[in-house]
Design a protein around this motif. Structure first.
Motif, mmCIF file in Angstrom:
data_model
loop_
_atom_site.group_PDB
_atom_site.id
_atom_site.type_symbol
_atom_site.label_atom_id
_atom_site.label_comp_id
_atom_site.label_asym_id
_atom_site.label_seq_id
_atom_site.Cartn_x
_atom_site.Cartn_y
_atom_site.Cartn_z
ATOM 1 N N ALA A 1 0.856 -1.195 0.000
ATOM 2 C CA ALA A 1 0.000 0.000 0.000
ATOM 3 C C ALA A 1 0.887 1.238 0.000
ATOM 4 C CB ALA A 1 -0.910 0.014 1.206
ATOM 5 N N ALA A 2 1.044 1.834 -1.159
ATOM 6 C CA ALA A 2 1.871 3.038 -1.243
ATOM 7 C C ALA A 2 1.256 4.159 -0.424
ATOM 8 C CB ALA A 2 2.009 3.472 -2.695
ATOM 9 N N GLU A 3 2.075 4.853 0.328
ATOM 10 C CA GLU A 3 1.604 6.025 1.069
ATOM 11 C C GLU A 3 1.487 7.192 0.101
ATOM 12 O OE1 GLU A 3 0.404 8.823 3.794
ATOM 13 O OE2 GLU A 3 0.294 6.636 3.813
ATOM 14 N N GLU A 4 0.267 7.710 -0.064
ATOM 15 C CA GLU A 4 0.012 8.766 -1.038
ATOM 16 C C GLU A 4 -0.752 9.906 -0.380
ATOM 17 O OE1 GLU A 4 -0.326 6.499 -5.244
ATOM 18 O OE2 GLU A 4 -1.969 6.089 -3.859
ATOM 19 N N PRO A 5 -0.055 10.895 0.145
ATOM 20 C CA PRO A 5 -0.754 12.030 0.753
ATOM 21 C C PRO A 5 -1.517 12.828 -0.302
ATOM 22 C CG PRO A 5 1.581 12.519 0.513
ATOM 23 C CD PRO A 5 1.405 11.072 0.132
ATOM 24 N N LEU A 6 -2.489 13.579 0.165
ATOM 25 C CA LEU A 6 -3.270 14.422 -0.749
ATOM 26 C C LEU A 6 -2.539 15.739 -0.989
ATOM 27 C CD1 LEU A 6 -6.909 14.038 0.651
ATOM 28 C CD2 LEU A 6 -5.971 13.023 -1.435
ATOM 29 N N ASN A 7 -2.253 16.035 -2.226
ATOM 30 C CA ASN A 7 -1.580 17.299 -2.545
ATOM 31 C C ASN A 7 -2.491 18.477 -2.225
ATOM 32 O OD1 ASN A 7 0.787 16.077 -3.530
ATOM 33 N ND2 ASN A 7 -0.125 15.771 -5.543
ATOM 34 N N LEU A 8 -1.954 19.449 -1.476
ATOM 35 C CA LEU A 8 -2.723 20.635 -1.105
ATOM 36 C C LEU A 8 -1.818 21.856 -1.207
ATOM 37 C CD1 LEU A 8 -5.443 21.737 0.007
ATOM 38 C CD2 LEU A 8 -4.415 21.585 2.283
ATOM 39 N N PRO A 9 -1.929 22.629 -2.280
ATOM 40 C CA PRO A 9 -1.088 23.824 -2.402
ATOM 41 C C PRO A 9 -1.480 24.887 -1.395
ATOM 42 C CG PRO A 9 -2.717 23.744 -4.174
ATOM 43 C CD PRO A 9 -2.821 22.439 -3.432
ATOM 44 N N ILE A 10 -0.487 25.581 -0.846
ATOM 45 C CA ILE A 10 -0.720 26.734 0.015
ATOM 46 C C ILE A 10 0.080 27.906 -0.525
ATOM 47 C CG2 ILE A 10 -0.978 25.172 1.979
ATOM 48 C CD1 ILE A 10 1.638 26.485 3.096
ATOM 49 N N SER A 11 -0.202 29.101 -0.018
ATOM 50 C CA SER A 11 0.498 30.300 -0.458
ATOM 51 C C SER A 11 1.348 30.858 0.665
ATOM 52 C CB SER A 11 -0.498 31.375 -0.919
ATOM 53 O OG SER A 11 -1.230 30.931 -2.046
ATOM 54 N N VAL A 12 2.613 31.110 0.377
ATOM 55 C CA VAL A 12 3.513 31.764 1.320
ATOM 56 C C VAL A 12 3.778 33.170 0.791
ATOM 57 C CG1 VAL A 12 5.778 31.724 2.417
ATOM 58 C CG2 VAL A 12 4.540 29.580 2.026
ATOM 59 N N CYS A 13 3.406 34.166 1.587
ATOM 60 C CA CYS A 13 3.421 35.555 1.135
ATOM 61 C C CYS A 13 4.578 36.328 1.767
ATOM 62 C CB CYS A 13 2.104 36.232 1.493
ATOM 63 S SG CYS A 13 0.628 35.351 0.883
ATOM 64 N N THR A 14 5.055 37.340 1.053
ATOM 65 C CA THR A 14 6.066 38.250 1.590
ATOM 66 C C THR A 14 5.548 39.676 1.701
ATOM 67 O OG1 THR A 14 6.972 38.563 -0.640
ATOM 68 C CG2 THR A 14 7.985 36.862 0.741
ATOM 69 N N ALA A 15 4.508 39.990 0.930
ATOM 70 C CA ALA A 15 3.889 41.319 0.935
ATOM 71 C C ALA A 15 2.532 41.201 0.274
ATOM 72 C CB ALA A 15 4.766 42.322 0.186
ATOM 73 N N PRO A 16 1.651 42.191 0.449
ATOM 74 C CA PRO A 16 0.337 42.120 -0.193
ATOM 75 C C PRO A 16 0.467 41.913 -1.698
ATOM 76 C CG PRO A 16 0.385 43.906 1.398
ATOM 77 C CD PRO A 16 1.796 43.399 1.299
ATOM 78 N N GLY A 17 -0.204 40.895 -2.214
ATOM 79 C CA GLY A 17 -0.159 40.606 -3.633
ATOM 80 C C GLY A 17 1.086 39.869 -4.087
ATOM 81 N N ASN A 18 1.963 39.539 -3.164
ATOM 82 C CA ASN A 18 3.198 38.836 -3.512
ATOM 83 C C ASN A 18 3.255 37.515 -2.746
ATOM 84 O OD1 ASN A 18 5.678 38.085 -4.433
ATOM 85 N ND2 ASN A 18 6.825 39.685 -3.373
ATOM 86 N N CYS A 19 2.603 36.505 -3.300
ATOM 87 C CA CYS A 19 2.526 35.194 -2.659
ATOM 88 C C CYS A 19 2.978 34.127 -3.644
ATOM 89 C CB CYS A 19 1.095 34.903 -2.208
ATOM 90 S SG CYS A 19 0.418 36.079 -1.000
ATOM 91 N N GLN A 20 3.720 33.162 -3.130
ATOM 92 C CA GLN A 20 4.193 32.057 -3.948
ATOM 93 C C GLN A 20 3.493 30.770 -3.524
ATOM 94 O OE1 GLN A 20 6.348 32.575 -6.527
ATOM 95 N NE2 GLN A 20 6.204 34.743 -5.953
ATOM 96 N N THR A 21 3.104 29.972 -4.512
ATOM 97 C CA THR A 21 2.454 28.698 -4.222
ATOM 98 C C THR A 21 3.495 27.641 -3.887
ATOM 99 O OG1 THR A 21 0.607 29.199 -5.695
ATOM 100 C CG2 THR A 21 0.948 26.891 -5.127
ATOM 101 N N GLY B 1 -8.892 21.564 -5.944
ATOM 102 C CA GLY B 1 -8.052 22.748 -6.126
ATOM 103 C C GLY B 1 -7.163 22.963 -4.915
ATOM 104 N N ASN B 2 -7.400 24.064 -4.192
ATOM 105 C CA ASN B 2 -6.621 24.321 -2.967
ATOM 106 C C ASN B 2 -7.492 24.188 -1.722
ATOM 107 O OD1 ASN B 2 -8.188 26.634 -2.870
ATOM 108 N ND2 ASN B 2 -6.507 28.059 -3.241
ATOM 109 N N LYS B 3 -8.572 23.397 -1.835
ATOM 110 C CA LYS B 3 -9.510 23.210 -0.724
ATOM 111 C C LYS B 3 -9.506 21.759 -0.260
ATOM 112 C CE LYS B 3 -13.978 23.273 -1.478
ATOM 113 N NZ LYS B 3 -15.358 23.758 -1.748
ATOM 114 N N PHE B 4 -9.310 21.571 1.049
ATOM 115 C CA PHE B 4 -9.316 20.239 1.656
ATOM 116 C C PHE B 4 -10.656 19.999 2.328
ATOM 117 C CE2 PHE B 4 -8.129 17.664 5.548
ATOM 118 C CZ PHE B 4 -8.094 16.451 4.868
#
Length: 464
Positions: free
Chosen positions: A26-46, A110-113
């Motif tokens: 049974a391969a361990e397969e987590p569910l991919n869930l992208p999040i955003s890491v931000c440095t300033a308003p409007g500047n977020c990396q997935t 999408g990005n919703k768990f």
């Protein structure tokens, strides 16, 4: 978090390997869930994070075959006469993608768990679930350093009624699930090991790489769960505990904050009368709008400022004494966004008490004094001690659960249930004191789903 109900496995699918480990088929397969890491308003990396299932929910079986080590709410006494022997004889297995939705009720859109409360699978019935966020390596928990930061997400609790809790919170778990500290822990974070919280839960099946099978006792009325001799303690920061009737956010410092296996008095067990003698503040300092006497702020329908029948955004800010990452934690602030409108948090609404709208040491002292509660939050170091856990880094937990101890009345009804609701602090929500009985909730709300999505993290003011 309080104890959750665990899935009871009654079948065998996969080959096994050694110790507290995983199967080979049974391969361990987590569910991919992208999040955003931000440095300033409007500047977020997935970033490509993922969700992993807590090891408590995984099938435990013999390392040399398919025999269950744990069935219903009991360990097999032949395979598990001692924790050490149990650990040698037993293994945990992986969770393939098909089992997420078909067995555990978990899915990502999408990005919703999404987490469904009851899932009837081909071989088992799963009730509730607890999950953790892995970082992009998929082998370690993402550790959030929260001081002087902001954490934001969208939530939907519209199908959760009295007695259910859709929770998002942080705990001071080890980033690797304890694998480096405890050599018999072969699974690590990749297999959801190492859970702890401020309730020092005894229902955790594996602690410090060993089976928690010593003196294991079934929980009355719970067909799937029990309690062992040891508890597992660590600091806990409850960002969100809620159903559509009531909600709360809470700080729970511990001394020490780090994951610690406990026994005896330091566990702070209620059954022994040691709740306030333990290492963790189990009550915590909570801000719950209904309990703070604003009964119009949160609830189902357009008459409430925050309508729980529709999704909304929760924004948490962790303010330090000097406005830098190096300062001490002094304030847990909160606001919401719904339908594009910013909604400020409710205020404490009792005569003679300052109208606090956030958690601070002053707010904790004032409300606990009014409610007649022992201020164990102060005794355990208050906001500063909570901040030390946040400075070191905390893992993110997302769960859905019902309550076999007190029917979730502490969240959404009168608590204690025999208390006078006109006494400040007793009324925590509009649900009847007869509500929340797990045997009823697990039938009437089997299809309830909590959703957490669009997770963002960054400096204050960067995520909204």
């Amino acid at each position: 978090m309080r104890s959750l109900v665990l899935v009871s496995w009654c079948f065998c699918l996969f080959a096994a390997v050694s110790s507290q480990n995983v199967g080979t088929q049974a391969a361990e397969e987590p569910l991919n869930l992208p999040i955003s890491v931000c440095t300033a308003p409007g500047n977020c990396q997935t970033e490509a994070d993922a969700v992993v299932l807590d090891s408590n929910w995984r099938w435990a079986h013999t390392t040399t075959g398919y025999t269950n080590c744990y069935t219903g709410n009991l360990w097999d006494t032949t395979l598990c006469p001692t924790p050490e022997t149990c650990t040698t004889n037993c293994a945990i297995d992986g969770v393939p993608l098909a089992d997420w939705s078909g067995t555990y009720g978990g899915s990502v859109t999408g990005n919703k768990f999404n987490l469904k409360f009851v899932t009837v699978g081909p071989y088992s019935t799963n009730i509730g679930a607890r999950t953790f966020l892995l970082d992009s390596t998929k082998t370690r928990y993402r550790m959030f350093q929260l001081l002087n930061r902001e954490f934001t997400y969208d939530v939907d609790v519209s199908s959760l009624d009295c007695g259910l809790n859709g929770a998002l919170y942080f705990v001071s778990m080890d980033a690797d699930g304890g694998a480096a500290k405890y050599p018999t822990n072969k699974g690590g974070a990749k297999y959801g090991t190492g859970y702890c919280d401020a309730q020092c839960p005894h229902d955790v099946k594996w602690i410090n790489g060993l089976a928690n099978s010593k003196d294991w006792t079934p929980i009355p009325g719970d067909a799937n769960s029990g309690k062992g001799y040891y508890g597992n303690c660590c600091a806990e920061l409850d960002i969100w505990e809620a159903n559509k009737q009531s909600q709360a956010f809470t700080t729970h410092p511990c001394t020490p904050n780090d994951q610690t296996r406990c026994e005896g008095v330091v566990c702070g067990d209620n059954d022994s009368g040691d709740r306030y003698n333990g290492m963790c503040d189990k009550d915590g300092c909570d801000f719950a709008s209904y309990r703070m006497n604003d009964h119009t702020f949160y609830g189902p329908g357009s008459t409430f400022k925050l309508d729980s029948t529709k999704p909304f955004t929760v924004v948490s800010q962790f303010i330090t004494t000097d406005g830098t990452d190096n300062g001490d934690f002094k304030e847990f602030r909160r606001f919401y966004v719904q339908n594009g409108v910013r909604i400020e948090n409710s205020k404490v609404n009792f005569p003679g008490i300052t109208a606090y709208d956030s958690i601070t040491d002053e707010m904790c002292a004032a409300t606990k004094g009014l409610f007649g509660d022992l201020d164990d939050h102060k005794n355990k170091g208050g906001m500063k001690q909570m901040g030390e856990a946040m400075r070191k880094g905390m893992a993110l937990v997302m769960s859905i659960w019902d309550d076999h101890d007190v029917n979730m009345l502490w969240l959404d009804s009168n608590y204690p249930p025999t208390g006078n609701p006109s006494t400040p602090g007793v009324a925590r929500g509009p649900c009847p004191t007869t509500s929340g009985v797990p045997s009823e909730v697990e039938v009437t709300q089997a299809n309830a789903v909590v959703s957490f999505g669009n997770i963002k993290f960054g400096p204050i003011g960067s995520t909204v």
